[in-house]
Every structure is written in C-alpha cells, then in structure tokens.
Design an enzyme around this catalytic site. Structure first.
Site, mmCIF file in Angstrom:
data_model
loop_
_atom_site.group_PDB
_atom_site.id
_atom_site.type_symbol
_atom_site.label_atom_id
_atom_site.label_comp_id
_atom_site.label_asym_id
_atom_site.label_seq_id
_atom_site.Cartn_x
_atom_site.Cartn_y
_atom_site.Cartn_z
ATOM 1 N N GLY A 79 -14.287 -17.831 35.879
ATOM 2 C CA GLY A 79 -14.069 -17.714 37.314
ATOM 3 C C GLY A 79 -15.056 -18.511 38.136
ATOM 4 O O GLY A 79 -14.936 -18.559 39.366
ATOM 5 N N ASP A 129 -18.872 -22.237 26.162
ATOM 6 C CA ASP A 129 -19.935 -23.164 26.568
ATOM 7 C C ASP A 129 -21.252 -22.397 26.696
ATOM 8 O O ASP A 129 -22.069 -22.664 27.582
ATOM 9 C CB ASP A 129 -19.575 -23.854 27.885
ATOM 10 C CG ASP A 129 -20.326 -25.164 28.110
ATOM 11 O OD1 ASP A 129 -20.857 -25.729 27.126
ATOM 12 O OD2 ASP A 129 -20.395 -25.620 29.262
ATOM 13 N N GLU A 188 -21.533 -32.837 21.506
ATOM 14 C CA GLU A 188 -21.083 -33.133 22.872
ATOM 15 C C GLU A 188 -22.019 -34.194 23.443
ATOM 16 O O GLU A 188 -23.038 -33.901 24.049
ATOM 17 C CB GLU A 188 -21.098 -31.868 23.739
ATOM 18 C CG GLU A 188 -20.466 -32.083 25.101
ATOM 19 C CD GLU A 188 -20.571 -30.866 25.998
ATOM 20 O OE1 GLU A 188 -20.041 -30.936 27.128
ATOM 21 O OE2 GLU A 188 -21.174 -29.861 25.591
ATOM 22 N N GLY A 203 -23.692 -25.090 31.448
ATOM 23 C CA GLY A 203 -23.117 -24.148 30.509
ATOM 24 C C GLY A 203 -22.659 -22.900 31.232
ATOM 25 O O GLY A 203 -22.622 -22.849 32.468
#
Length: 379
Positions: A252, A276, A132, A311
């Site tokens: 959430g 993540d 990434e 993350g």
C-alpha cells in the site's frame, strides 16, 4: 526410522490454486500422501483438527534483501543466509531467493559462493539467488548506490552464466541501459531468470529484451518507465505481454491499491508478490545500514534520509491481506501470488508453493480473523 503419518482436518486447505473446503490432508514427514474430500480420506496416524484455520504451502519470496538483523550485502556468507532464511521462515516464507542489492563484482561473486555453500550445507529455505544490479540505470537507481551502478562486462557475464548453470535458480535484475540484448540472450541461454528493472527503457526496447530472453519485471511500477498514452514504457510492456511476469510489492506504500487493481485486471496470471524485505524483517530493529547509508523504519515504510523508499517493511501475509481488503482480489488468487505463481516462474521443485501427492511440501497454518489472515506458524 519411518516418519509419523499425520492427518489434518477441520479447516480449509489451499493447494496452490484453489481453497478446498471439507477436505483432509495426509502427510508423512514433509511428503504429501493424499489430499481429498474428508468423506473419502479416513483419518490415519496423528490427527490434527485445524479448528477452522487454513493450511497452505509455505510462501515463496523471490526478492529478500535481508532479515533477522542482517542484509545479504553485509557478508555475504552462509551464516548470514541461514539467519535471513530463519527470520523469513518465521514470517511464513519457507522458500526465498536471498537478494544482493547493487554492489561490487567481488560481492556478487561472494554472494554466489555463499549460496553454493548454504545449499551444500542444507540450509533450509534457500531456493537460489537474486542479483538486483549492479547493471542498472542511474536515472532509475532508487535506493541503490549510484557509485556502484555500471555496465555489464565480459567477466560479469562469465560469472553469471557459470552461476546460472550451477545454482537451482539465478535471478538477475538488469536494465537495458547497462546490458545488451546479446548479453541477455547469453544469460537466458545459460538458465538465468532475467528480469527488467531500474530502467527508463521505452516500450520497444523492452520488447527487444523480451525477445532476447527476459521473462520478468522487478517490483512493478517502481523504479521504471511508466505507462503513457504514446509511450507505454516498461509498465505497459508488463501489463500487455504475457511473456513477462512481474513482482509486486503490495504494502500500500510502493503501489496504490487502484494501480494494483488495474494491473491485476490486465494480467490475471503472472503477477506475483514479493516483499523486497530488508534487515529489519523478523526483528524490532528501527534502522540498519546499506552501503554505508542509514535506512530507517518509519510507519510501515523503510526510507533513506531524503525519504526515498528503500525496500519494504512487509511480510507476505500482510501483502495477501492488502490484496484482499484494499484491492478486492479473491483470497485464493492472492495466496497463489505468494506461492505457486513465483514457484512456477522460478522453476522450483513441484512441492514448493503447491500441495501435490507424492511431493514434499512445507505447510503454514493461517487463522482467519475479521481483519484478515494471521500466521499461526510453520508445520
């Protein structure tokens, strides 16, 4: 020595697409021998009564930055990868892509070598590698270290193409600001799974990169151009184009349940769950360091000192429960987003993320509680 035959009865079985009731599953070691209605499959060997629990293939997580107290960026080395994979296996993710967050050329090279070595050593659970960055947009770097963000050069491309040809899966998150369409075409041609992320690219640019060979979007809604009525951005591209799959952090915190509901309504297929996850996954640790910066665990969130999300403090069972309870998604669809959908995108072997007679699969057992599923363990 011939491995023991086992038959599982007395609970629902998720095969990667559907939840099957009143079925039995027969295994020999890791191989699926049969999956059929219980009346058609006589018990054989050791019989396990599930007592109403649910059996499913192990989760597949294509974005795992760390776990067990370490980050991929800390080494990277095969021992750390084993520790990370073990931590996530304890959370039900039996196949992961260890993910190196934006770092130096040397660290990217070392991560590739570490995955090669881990695969050669037979470390269970390593499906490949996800890089990434570092070829992202500074404007959308998020928690990535801006000092390390840079344009892709020839030596980067050569290294990545060689790794794509060699590793089972190489996923690379890039931004159009730092990578050209020709470079994406070369990466895709070498077999890399190219994902767009950490970018302010407009919709038309994203379409150009889809045509060049990009097939995925990294953590939908986060660190990317948003959808506006006249400029749909990368979010609009992901929600309108079936050629782009998209990872979703369903904690959430990263994405509001209403936004998730809209996205899943627009894209009934192709959106998959990622955690993540960071070093604290599978531990009680309260903080860790990334590129010299402290990241703290706070009320279900991972944040830098300035409050930037860094993350997620998430496992895939909780993500599935969020989709079912807060978003209103059917359980079979939520489970597919954590198993067969990412496995299919990554081109993983047939038994990963699905139960197919003749293929080898790792199972997880989930109890059904009033507040959602609860992982009981890996079988």
């Amino acid at each position: 020595m011939t491995e023991q035959i086992r038959t599982f009865v007395g609970g629902d079985i998720f095969d990667g697409q559907r939840i099957l009731t009143d079925h039995a599953l027969r295994m020999q070691g890791a191989q699926v021998l049969a999956l059929a209605p219980r009346a058609e499959l006589a018990p054989e060997g050791a019989v396990t009564d599930l007592g109403g629990d649910l059996l499913a293939p192990g989760y597949v997580d294509l974005q795992v930055n760390g776990g067990g107290g370490v980050m991929v960026n800390d080494g990277p080395n095969p021992e750390d990868l084993r520790r990370i994979a073990t931590a996530h296996r304890g959370l039900g993710a039996t196949t992961i892509l260890p993910t190196l967050i934006t770092d130096t050329y040397r660290h990217s090279r070392d991560a590739i070598e570490a995955v090669r070595a881990a695969l050669a050593a037979g470390v269970p659970g390593i499906g490949g590698l996800h890089l990434e960055g570092p070829h992202l947009s500074l404007a959308r770097k998020g928690a990535h270290d801006g000092r390390l963000v840079r344009r892709m050069e020839r030596r980067d491309l050569d290294m990545l193409c060689a790794a794509a040809a060699d590793l089972p899966v190489l996923m690379v998150t890039i931004a159009p600001e730092s990578v050209s369409p020709d470079q994406v075409a070369e990466l895709a041609g070498a077999g890399a799974l190219v994902s767009l992320g950490h970018t302010d690219a407009d919709y038309d640019t994203c379409m150009d990169y889809l045509e060049a060979g990009a097939r995925c979007v990294t953590h939908l809604f986060n660190a990317m151009s948003q959808m506006d009525k006249r400029e749909p951005g990368l979010v609009g591209a992901a929600l309108s184009e079936t050629g782009l799959a998209a990872g979703l952090i369903a904690d959430g915190e990263h994405v509001h349940p209403a936004a998730m509901r809209i996205a899943l309504g627009a894209r009934p297929e192709g959106i998959f769950l990622v955690t993540d996850a960071m070093a604290v996954a599978g531990t009680g640790n309260r903080s860790f360091r990334l590129n010299g910066r402290e990241i703290r665990r706070c009320d279900g969130r991972l944040v830098l000192a300035d409050g930037t999300l860094a993350g997620a403090d998430l496992d895939l069972t909780r993500a599935v429960n969020v989709l079912v309870a807060d978003v209103g998604i059917a359980l079979d669809r939520a489970l597919a987003m954590a198993t067969s959908v990412p496995a299919r995108l990554a081109g993983l072997p047939e038994g990963i993320g699905a139960l197919r007679p003749g293929a080898e699969s790792t199972l997880i057992r989930l109890a059904k509680r009033a507040d959602g599923l609860e992982l009981q363990g890996v079988i």
